[in-house]
Scaffold this active site. Structure first.
Site, PDB file in Angstrom:
ATOM      1  N   GLY A  36       0.832  -1.208   0.000  1.00  0.00           N
ATOM      2  CA  GLY A  36       0.000   0.000   0.000  1.00  0.00           C
ATOM      3  C   GLY A  36       0.856   1.243   0.000  1.00  0.00           C
ATOM      4  N   ALA A  37       1.915   1.210  -0.813  1.00  0.00           N
ATOM      5  CA  ALA A  37       2.903   2.288  -0.793  1.00  0.00           C
ATOM      6  C   ALA A  37       2.556   3.410  -1.775  1.00  0.00           C
ATOM      7  CB  ALA A  37       4.285   1.712  -1.113  1.00  0.00           C
ATOM      8  N   GLY A  42       1.538   4.871   3.725  1.00  0.00           N
ATOM      9  CA  GLY A  42       2.538   4.049   3.033  1.00  0.00           C
ATOM     10  C   GLY A  42       3.581   4.900   2.319  1.00  0.00           C
ATOM     11  N   SER A 170      -5.693  -1.084  13.398  1.00  0.00           N
ATOM     12  CA  SER A 170      -6.472   0.131  13.653  1.00  0.00           C
ATOM     13  C   SER A 170      -7.156   0.011  15.003  1.00  0.00           C
ATOM     14  CB  SER A 170      -7.533   0.293  12.565  1.00  0.00           C
ATOM     15  OG  SER A 170      -8.473   1.263  12.941  1.00  0.00           O
ATOM     16  N   TYR A 198     -14.649  -4.256   8.319  1.00  0.00           N
ATOM     17  CA  TYR A 198     -13.329  -3.611   8.412  1.00  0.00           C
ATOM     18  C   TYR A 198     -12.698  -3.940   9.774  1.00  0.00           C
ATOM     19  CZ  TYR A 198      -9.842   0.164   8.719  1.00  0.00           C
ATOM     20  OH  TYR A 198      -8.677   0.877   8.871  1.00  0.00           O
TER      21      TYR A 198
HETATM   22  N1  LIG Z   1      -5.947   6.896   8.024  1.00  0.00           N
HETATM   23  C1  LIG Z   1      -6.365   6.514   9.209  1.00  0.00           C
HETATM   24  O1  LIG Z   1      -6.950   7.307   9.993  1.00  0.00           O
HETATM   25  C2  LIG Z   1      -6.143   5.103   9.660  1.00  0.00           C
HETATM   26  C3  LIG Z   1      -6.564   4.750  10.967  1.00  0.00           C
HETATM   27  C4  LIG Z   1      -6.365   3.456  11.396  1.00  0.00           C
HETATM   28  C5  LIG Z   1      -5.731   2.533  10.572  1.00  0.00           C
HETATM   29  N2  LIG Z   1      -5.348   2.905   9.312  1.00  0.00           N
HETATM   30  C6  LIG Z   1      -4.679   1.871   8.480  1.00  0.00           C
HETATM   31  O2  LIG Z   1      -3.536   2.430   7.876  1.00  0.00           O
HETATM   32  C7  LIG Z   1      -3.205   1.711   6.675  1.00  0.00           C
HETATM   33  C8  LIG Z   1      -2.878   2.692   5.565  1.00  0.00           C
HETATM   34  O3  LIG Z   1      -4.055   3.401   5.249  1.00  0.00           O
HETATM   35  P1  LIG Z   1      -4.068   4.925   4.773  1.00  0.00           P
HETATM   36  O4  LIG Z   1      -4.791   5.676   5.817  1.00  0.00           O
HETATM   37  O5  LIG Z   1      -2.720   5.362   4.356  1.00  0.00           O
HETATM   38  O6  LIG Z   1      -5.078   4.810   3.533  1.00  0.00           O
HETATM   39  P2  LIG Z   1      -4.869   5.025   1.957  1.00  0.00           P
HETATM   40  O7  LIG Z   1      -4.323   6.363   1.701  1.00  0.00           O
HETATM   41  O8  LIG Z   1      -6.188   4.671   1.360  1.00  0.00           O
HETATM   42  O9  LIG Z   1      -3.780   3.928   1.573  1.00  0.00           O
HETATM   43  C9  LIG Z   1      -4.126   2.567   1.492  1.00  0.00           C
HETATM   44  C10 LIG Z   1      -3.160   1.889   0.561  1.00  0.00           C
HETATM   45  O10 LIG Z   1      -3.567   0.518   0.446  1.00  0.00           O
HETATM   46  C11 LIG Z   1      -3.576   0.184  -0.930  1.00  0.00           C
HETATM   47  N3  LIG Z   1      -4.475  -0.909  -1.256  1.00  0.00           N
HETATM   48  C12 LIG Z   1      -5.796  -0.966  -1.116  1.00  0.00           C
HETATM   49  N4  LIG Z   1      -6.273  -2.124  -1.598  1.00  0.00           N
HETATM   50  C13 LIG Z   1      -5.211  -2.815  -2.076  1.00  0.00           C
HETATM   51  C14 LIG Z   1      -5.045  -4.054  -2.714  1.00  0.00           C
HETATM   52  N5  LIG Z   1      -6.091  -4.849  -3.008  1.00  0.00           N
HETATM   53  N6  LIG Z   1      -3.811  -4.450  -3.072  1.00  0.00           N
HETATM   54  C15 LIG Z   1      -2.746  -3.673  -2.815  1.00  0.00           C
HETATM   55  N7  LIG Z   1      -2.825  -2.469  -2.221  1.00  0.00           N
HETATM   56  C16 LIG Z   1      -4.060  -2.039  -1.857  1.00  0.00           C
HETATM   57  C17 LIG Z   1      -4.034   1.467  -1.614  1.00  0.00           C
HETATM   58  O11 LIG Z   1      -3.754   1.398  -2.998  1.00  0.00           O
HETATM   59  P3  LIG Z   1      -4.578   2.321  -4.052  1.00  0.00           P
HETATM   60  O12 LIG Z   1      -3.994   3.680  -3.885  1.00  0.00           O
HETATM   61  O13 LIG Z   1      -4.293   1.669  -5.352  1.00  0.00           O
HETATM   62  O14 LIG Z   1      -6.019   2.249  -3.646  1.00  0.00           O
HETATM   63  C18 LIG Z   1      -3.193   2.469  -0.856  1.00  0.00           C
HETATM   64  O15 LIG Z   1      -1.886   2.509  -1.354  1.00  0.00           O
HETATM   65  C19 LIG Z   1      -4.431   0.814   6.396  1.00  0.00           C
HETATM   66  O16 LIG Z   1      -4.122  -0.502   6.768  1.00  0.00           O
HETATM   67  C20 LIG Z   1      -5.505   1.379   7.309  1.00  0.00           C
HETATM   68  O17 LIG Z   1      -6.437   0.391   7.693  1.00  0.00           O
HETATM   69  C21 LIG Z   1      -5.525   4.152   8.842  1.00  0.00           C
END
Ligand SMILES: NC(=O)c1ccc[n+]([C@@H]2O[C@H](COP(=O)([O-])OP(=O)(O)OC[C@H]3O[C@@H](n4cnc5c(N)ncnc54)[C@H](OP(=O)(O)O)[C@@H]3O)[C@@H](O)[C@H]2O)c1
Length: 316
Positions: A36-37, A42, A170, A198
């Site tokens: 998810g980079a 990421g 999370s 989720y």
């Molecule tokens: N942001 C928050 O407040 C928060 C809070 C708690 C936990 N988290 C956790 O933090 C982590 C990172 O999330 P983020 O907030 O940075 O969200 P984000 O900006 O949506 O990033 C998520 C990443 O995961 C990738 N991804 C999604 N589905 C995928 C798949 N099938 N195969 C490969 N890659 C995939 C996305 O790729 P695409 O760009 O191609 O969609 C994106 O690069 C997640 O595990 C999330 O559950 C976030």
């Protein structure tokens, strides 16, 4: 909730950034995979690991987006060593292809960061007919970790450096059924609730790290596995949920949310900081050990999840 600037035992707090928690660490000679980079936490994780000298392999499902991120990071960190490889975690065929390609390159692997995540928002099945939150957030990472584990073990034996597996979970892991995970309901459309789906996948991230810890300790392997909540950060994770999008905006307005730089701190801390050496099976928030809900530390549930995941992925 932790008070934003209040430091914990690690001397870091919710306001610490990924650069601050890795200051002075030399990651030269280490290789990491970040899933998810291509977006959000990421991207910052890749940037800071690369800044510390780590060779980073960005595992992304959208190769164009990955190439753009790589280019942007190279503008800031000109000597960054970054590769981009294709990985769709919702497809077991894609995960197998990625792992086979990675292992065939004879690249070592010191650090695996299982960061990718989706909040699907409605009932959808993956290519392998598994509910999409569970398939992407847990099962894809479970399979990936298993297929890369032999490489990580070899790397740690050859280099005498501890390997580290970091699962980005999370706080949302708390909001599942009383039993934790209802294995019988995962693919049940009639009982589907998008938040619970989720949450179950995020609870699975913690249980996965804990069961890995138990197994790696039993094998006396020098690899740790920890999980974390990154904080509340305005990223694309809520793209499918208008209500959560508004809530996050509100949170941001009252200054409780983190910046991306702060949001990547606990991940980078667990990946690189020497304070974490030898620590495994813990759940971190704001770079400090925290208490997940009791079900996350239930060894029987972790074992059930492991066996359930093995059967779904056809692993032995
Ligand atoms: N942001 C928050 O407040 C928060 C809070 C708690 C936990 N988290 C956790 O933090 C982590 C990172 O999330 P983020 O907030 O940075 O969200 P984000 O900006 O949506 O990033 C998520 C990443 O995961 C990738 N991804 C999604 N589905 C995928 C798949 N099938 N195969 C490969 N890659 C995939 C996305 O790729 P695409 O760009 O191609 O969609 C994106 O690069 C997640 O595990 C999330 O559950 C976030």
């Amino acid at each position: 909730m932790r008070i934003f600037g209040k430091k914990g035992a690690s001397e870091f707090s919710a306001s610490s950034t990924a650069e601050q928690v890795t200051r002075g660490v030399d990651g030269t000679g280490l290789t990491a995979i970040v899933t998810g980079a291509s977006s959000g936490i990421g991207v910052e994780t890749v940037r800071v690991l690369a800044l510390r000298g780590v060779h980073v392999v960005m595992a992304v499902r959208n190769m164009d987006a990955g190439a753009n991120v790589k280019e942007a990071i190279l503008k800031k960190v000109s000597n960054a060593k970054i590769d981009v490889m294709e990985l769709d975690l919702s497809s077991m065929a894609s995960v197998r292809k990625f792992a086979a390609e990675y292992n065939s390159k004879c690249l070592p692997l010191n650090i695996l960061i299982n960061n990718a995540g989706v909040m699907v928002g409605k009932f959808k099945l993956s290519q392998d007919n598994i509910e999409l939150d569970f398939a992407t957030n847990h099962l894809g990472h479970f399979l990936l970790t298993n297929l890369l584990l032999e490489n990580m073990k070899q790397t740690s034996r050859n280099s005498n450096i501890e390997g580290r597996i970091v699962n980005v979970s999370s706080l949302g892991h708390r909001y599942t059924y009383r039993e934790g995970i209802r294995f019988d309901l995962i693919n049940d459309k009639s009982r589907f609730n998008n938040y619970v789906a989720y949450a179950e996948s995020k609870l699975a991230n913690i249980l996965h790290a804990n069961e890995l810890t138990r197994r790696l300790k039993e094998e006396r392997v020098e690899i740790t596995a920890n999980s974390l909540h990154p904080g509340t950060i305005h990223t694309n994770i809520v793209r499918n949920d208008i209500r959560l999008k508004c809530l996050l905006k509100l949170v941001r307005l009252i200054f409780l949310s983190k910046t991306i730089q702060q949001g990547a701190a606990t991940t980078c801390f667990l990946a690189l900081n020497p304070q974490v050496k030898g620590v495994s099976g813990e759940y971190y928030v704001d770079c400090n050990i925290a208490k997940p809900r009791s079900k996350a530390n239930d060894p029987d549930l972790a074992k059930r999840l492991w066996d359930f995941s093995l059967s779904l992925t056809d692993l032995k």
